[in-house]
Design a protein around this motif. Structure first.
Motif, PDB file in Angstrom:
ATOM      1  N   SER A 104      16.781  26.683  24.911  1.00 44.16           N
ATOM      2  CA  SER A 104      15.903  26.718  23.739  1.00 44.16           C
ATOM      3  C   SER A 104      15.704  25.339  23.140  1.00 44.16           C
ATOM      4  O   SER A 104      14.670  25.063  22.533  1.00 44.16           O
ATOM      5  N   GLY A 105      16.714  24.450  23.310  1.00 43.23           N
ATOM      6  CA  GLY A 105      16.576  23.094  22.788  1.00 43.23           C
ATOM      7  C   GLY A 105      15.840  22.154  23.715  1.00 43.23           C
ATOM      8  O   GLY A 105      15.475  21.051  23.311  1.00 43.23           O
ATOM      9  N   ALA A 106      15.649  22.571  24.976  1.00 40.82           N
ATOM     10  CA  ALA A 106      14.938  21.718  25.932  1.00 40.82           C
ATOM     11  C   ALA A 106      13.444  21.761  25.651  1.00 40.82           C
ATOM     12  O   ALA A 106      12.876  22.819  25.396  1.00 40.82           O
ATOM     13  N   PHE A 107      12.817  20.593  25.711  1.00 36.76           N
ATOM     14  CA  PHE A 107      11.379  20.501  25.428  1.00 36.76           C
ATOM     15  C   PHE A 107      10.675  20.014  26.683  1.00 36.76           C
ATOM     16  O   PHE A 107      10.988  18.965  27.230  1.00 36.76           O
ATOM     17  N   GLY A 108       9.765  20.803  27.155  1.00 38.45           N
ATOM     18  CA  GLY A 108       9.020  20.423  28.343  1.00 38.45           C
ATOM     19  C   GLY A 108       9.695  20.904  29.611  1.00 38.45           C
ATOM     20  O   GLY A 108      10.900  21.163  29.643  1.00 38.45           O
ATOM     21  N   GLN A 109       8.912  20.986  30.673  1.00 39.49           N
ATOM     22  CA  GLN A 109       9.414  21.532  31.933  1.00 39.49           C
ATOM     23  C   GLN A 109      10.501  20.651  32.535  1.00 39.49           C
ATOM     24  O   GLN A 109      11.475  21.157  33.092  1.00 39.49           O
ATOM     25  N   GLU A 110      10.376  19.342  32.426  1.00 44.62           N
ATOM     26  CA  GLU A 110      11.368  18.455  33.034  1.00 44.62           C
ATOM     27  C   GLU A 110      12.743  18.659  32.413  1.00 44.62           C
ATOM     28  O   GLU A 110      13.753  18.746  33.126  1.00 44.62           O
ATOM     29  N   GLN A 111      12.815  18.740  31.078  1.00 47.12           N
ATOM     30  CA  GLN A 111      14.103  18.962  30.425  1.00 47.12           C
ATOM     31  C   GLN A 111      14.673  20.329  30.766  1.00 47.12           C
ATOM     32  O   GLN A 111      15.884  20.478  30.962  1.00 47.12           O
ATOM     33  N   VAL A 112      13.817  21.348  30.857  1.00 43.63           N
ATOM     34  CA  VAL A 112      14.288  22.689  31.220  1.00 43.63           C
ATOM     35  C   VAL A 112      14.889  22.680  32.619  1.00 43.63           C
ATOM     36  O   VAL A 112      15.969  23.237  32.860  1.00 43.63           O
TER      37      VAL A 112
END
Length: 887
Positions: free
Chosen positions: A516-524
């Motif tokens: 939930s804290g990841a922003f954007g596909q790369e961070q996910v």
């Protein structure tokens, strides 16, 4: 013609199934009771007939086994080259078959096992890939190779069956061609050397090719072929909405466990379900407070469940203390008509009714089918072997607790006359059970009995008991101690399992929080890779499709992971087929990665790969369930990132469309109006010429000049805005005489708008501003031009002064003013407010250009309204002042 209102309608599920097969190839299986009945001969004979009709027929792999008649039939048919392998006949080149892509491909020996290193471990999986690619396939199968019948054939023929095919392959075939031959004729063919060589034929006659064995195999093949024909008839009836003899609706519930009996139960249930044409469910039950099964028991249960899936069963799992109630509850919910269960024969202590007996008593209208076999005679299940640390703890804890209790009892008895010291030992038993488990509780009860008897019961020091009433008390103590120990041990097991579940829940919660804290596909993707590595302790890779649609490595943890060509093939298979591939699966099992697709509905969002070691074997079932939960959360996070990205792109596209619409609107108005005026004036001058008065001609020429200037300013504004957007404006930073710039801008505005009255007020002394003189003049002119458009001929005032934080230039008009909510919007491109007469003035670029130029010079531009007396607007420019340096 319109369908009658009450006419029967086709079954939607049957139509969907038919539609799903449209783009797939057709599978035809030539089924026989034994080798030598002529399956391969029948395939080749039909293939030659199709070839003469122009059908593209190719031989992928045919094994003639030295039979001249069969080899002769293969002449004239295109044959694919074979791959080298341990078999003298070679192996099917799957990639060559996919590349050649014939209309019909013949692949013999459906039950064949591929060599190590092949893409699929079994040939039927190769054929499944060919079918998915839209290629029709003909193949051959002997009835003994059907997986659910292999044990039965082994008992009938006395020969083990090593190669098997899942029953689902036969059920999924589009057509079954039964190749039948009477047993006597088959034996005659064998004796004449048409099947095996002379020495091999004699051994076959003594074993597999006995008349009784062949007759039984013939019956099995006839029954399976008839069952498949019946299934096809029912499918046609459902697809065509024809009222007819539907299936009986039998449903089976099969109960299995981790014992050796379960495999026999599943096989018997598979044969029963096939004979009844029934749907069947396999139920695995566990007790929540029971000791965890050993690794061997777990592996045996999982293999039994996988086998049931290959036979076509649906798998259910449930944890409950009341097996009978759970079985009957599921049976009634699923409309089960028969329950299949195994019976453990030869129980040494039949103190309570067995599970089959309890089901028979309480099943009501549900039939109970009890299976018994050689495995059921095992009286006891071997207990789980304790580790060295668990064994040491189970021995030390009871000794310490019983010893401490004895010393405490001796100390208390010397101070106080206690009537019942046995209660102290009961506490020792409970403590041992909680600390070390069930075996420790049993050992503590035995030690407590000995210590209490030797130390506290007269005569002390011996195991004899002087008073008879002590015998009863001691017996009650032993019973209570054992019961309490069992309950405490179960409580400990429950606590351990609850702790494991809590740890798993915390891990899932932590993963969800990270995602939930990841922003954007790369961070996910990075979060998924790192968390899966931490959860399983194995190297993890995450693959997603790039802009070209190709699957590519997006993240890895540790970051030095890389995939070779074979591993990438397995990953692409997992993405394309939406199923697991790689390590110990049906596709490229030799790959050291287990690839699982990340699915959201029918969309494949990516592929996750876990590095595995073949010496560790398959992953435990709890790891699989944890991985399933983590993949579901990963799918939600990737879907959210995808939706966010698409929403952002859509928003940008909408803004672009708005900007384009505004630009077209502005161009259509601001270009067409002056062009129309110029065209009209030029036409009048050309047609009337000298007949016009000189004053009229002068007015027309002045109009042309004015409208041409208007067009020039508009094109200049567009050019300036384009340069600002592209970042091409390079403002000089040099000392600027503010008084001279204001005078030049005012004079330019008076030439464009002769009726505009401009008042200036400049402080004295006035410091120099740090700016670009040409750009600053353009900014002041744009503001004056905007004041003329919206304020008319009302006076406009300009004042400038120096302050501690720089130079301030303010331009104030006496128009209607601007609402507070529009004070920032007026600086947007193509934003135009209505004039007093309701019409929109200008192009909506002047103020946007002014702010862009001021920002390029390092300053700010803002609007204030009302300026005075609830009217007017003031535009305030702030620039840096040139600092004076000492000499």
């Amino acid at each position: 013609m319109q369908r009658p209102q009450n006419a029967p309608r086709p079954d939607p599920a049957a139509l969907l199934e038919l539609a799903a097969r449209e783009n797939r190839g057709r599978l035809t299986i030539f089924l026989g009771m034994a080798p030598g009945v002529g399956k391969t001969y029948a395939m080749l004979e039909r293939a030659q007939a199709l070839r003469t009709k122009g059908v593209d027929v190719v031989l992928g792999l045919v094994e003639a086994h030295g039979r001249g008649e069969t080899e002769a039939l293969a002449q004239g048919l295109e044959t694919l080259p074979r791959l080298a392998g341990p078999s003298p006949y070679g192996e099917l080149d799957l990639d060559a078959a996919l590349k050649r892509r014939p209309a019909l491909l013949i692949v013999d020996e459906l039950a064949h096992s591929n060599p190590a290193g092949a893409r699929h471990p079994k040939r039927h999986l190769d054929i499944a890939e060919l079918i998915d690619a839209g290629i029709d396939v003909w193949t051959a199968l002997n009835i003994q190779h059907l997986e659910s019948l292999s044990d039965l054939v082994s008992r009938i023929a006395g020969v083990p069956v090593r190669e098997t095919v899942p029953d689902t392959v036969l059920k999924g075939a589009n057509e079954i061609v039964l190749v039948d031959l009477p047993p006597g004729e088959l034996i005659e063919r064998l004796r004449s050397g048409k099947i095996y060589l002379e020495g091999t034929a004699e051994r076959a006659l003594e074993g597999f090719f006995r008349p009784a064995t062949l007759t039984a195999l013939r019956e099995l093949s006839l029954r399976r072929a008839a069952d498949r024909v019946d299934d096809q008839m029912v499918e046609l009836l459902r697809q065509s909405a024809i009222d007819g003899p539907w299936a009986t609706g039998e449903r089976l519930l099969v109960c299995v466990g981790s014992d050796g009996m379960s495999e026999a139960v599943v096989r018997e249930a598979a044969r029963l379900a096939s004979g009844l044409n029934a749907r069947w469910i396999v139920l695995s039950l566990t007790r929540p407070h029971a000791l965890p099964p050993s690794a061997a028991e777990t592996d045996r249960l999982e293999e039994t469940l996988r086998q049931a899936e290959r036979f076509g069963a649906e798998i259910r799992r449930e944890s409950t203390s009341d097996f009978v109630s759970a079985i009957l509850r599921l049976a009634r919910r699923e409309n089960i008509t028969q329950i299949v269960i195994g019976r453990k024969a030869g129980r040494m202590l039949p103190l309570r009714r067995s599970l089959p007996d309890a089901l028979v008593q309480k099943a009501g209208g549900i039939s109970v089918h009890v299976v018994s076999g050689p495995q059921a005679r095992t009286p006891w299940t071997r207990p789980r072997r304790l580790s060295r640390s668990e064994t040491l703890r189970s021995l030390v804890v009871p000794a310490i607790t019983v010893g401490a209790t004895t010393l405490l009892g001796l100390g208390l008895s010397s101070l106080v006359a206690l009537q019942n010291l046995s209660m102290l030992y009961l506490a020792a038993v409970l403590l041992s059970a909680v600390m070390a488990g069930r075996f420790a509780a049993l050992l503590a009860a035995v030690l407590s009995f000995l210590a209490y008897n030797l130390v506290f019961i007269e005569p002390t020091g011996r195991l004899t008991i002087a008073r008879p009433e002590e015998v009863l008390a001691l017996g009650i103590f032993i019973a209570v101690a054992l019961a309490a120990g069992q309950l405490a041990a179960r409580l400990r097991i429950s606590l351990d399992r609850s702790a494991d579940q809590a740890r798993q829940a915390r891990a899932l919660l932590d993963f969800a929080r990270k995602l939930s804290g990841a922003f954007g596909q790369e961070q996910v993707i990075e979060t998924i890779a790192s968390h899966l590595h931490g959860a399983f302790g194995q190297a993890t890779v995450v693959l997603v499709r790039n802009e070209e649609g190709e699957l590519a490595l997006a993240a890895a943890w540790p970051p030095d992971q890389d995939l070779d060509a074979t591993a990438m093939t397995a990953a692409r298979w997992a993405a394309d087929k939406r199923e697991a591939a790689g390590f110990l699966t049906g596709t490229l099992p030799q790959v050291p990665y287990l690839f699982r697709p990340v699915l959201s509905g029918q969309r494949v969002l990516g592929v996750v790969g876990l590095s595995m070691r073949h010496e560790d074997g398959p992953a435990p079932e709890e790891h699989k369930r944890t991985l399933d939960a983590l993949l579901e959360q990963s799918a939600i996070a990737l879907d959210r990132a995808r939706l966010t990205r698409e929403a952002t792109q859509a928003s940008v596209a909408r803004e672009g469309e708005k900007l384009q619409a505004a630009l077209l609107s502005s161009l259509s108005h601001d270009l067409r109006t002056p062009l129309a005026s110029i065209t009209g004036a030029v036409t009048s001058l050309r047609e009337l010429g000298d007949r016009m008065p000189a004053e009229t001609r002068a007015d027309l020429l002045a109009a042309i000049e004015e409208e041409a200037g208007r067009l020039s300013r508009f094109v200049g504004n567009l050019f300036d805005m384009t340069r600002i957007d592209a970042g091409l404006v390079r403002a000089r930073r040099e000392p600027v005489d503010v008084r001279a710039v204001i005078a030049a801008a005012a004079e330019r505005a008076r030439r464009v708008h002769p009726g505009l009255e401009i008042e200036t007020s400049i402080a004295d002394p006035m410091p120099q501003a740090e700016a670009d003189p040409a750009l600053l003049e353009q900014v002041v002119f744009n503001i004056l031009d905007n004041a003329r458009k919206y304020g008319g001929d009302a006076p406009v005032s300009i004042y400038a002064r120096g302050q501690e934080d720089g130079v301030t230039i303010a331009v104030t008009d006496q128009g209607r003013g601007i609402p507070p909510q529009d004070l920032e919007r007026i600086f947007e491109r193509f934003y135009r407010r209505a004039k007093g007469d309701g019409r929109q003035a200008g192009t909506g670029l002047g103020l946007a250009i002014a702010r862009g130029l001021v920002v390029a010079m390092g300053g700010t531009l803002r609007a204030e309204s009302p300026a005075f007396k609830r009217r007017g607007t003031r535009f305030v420019i702030k620039l840096a002042a040139v600092r004076e340096t000492g000499s």
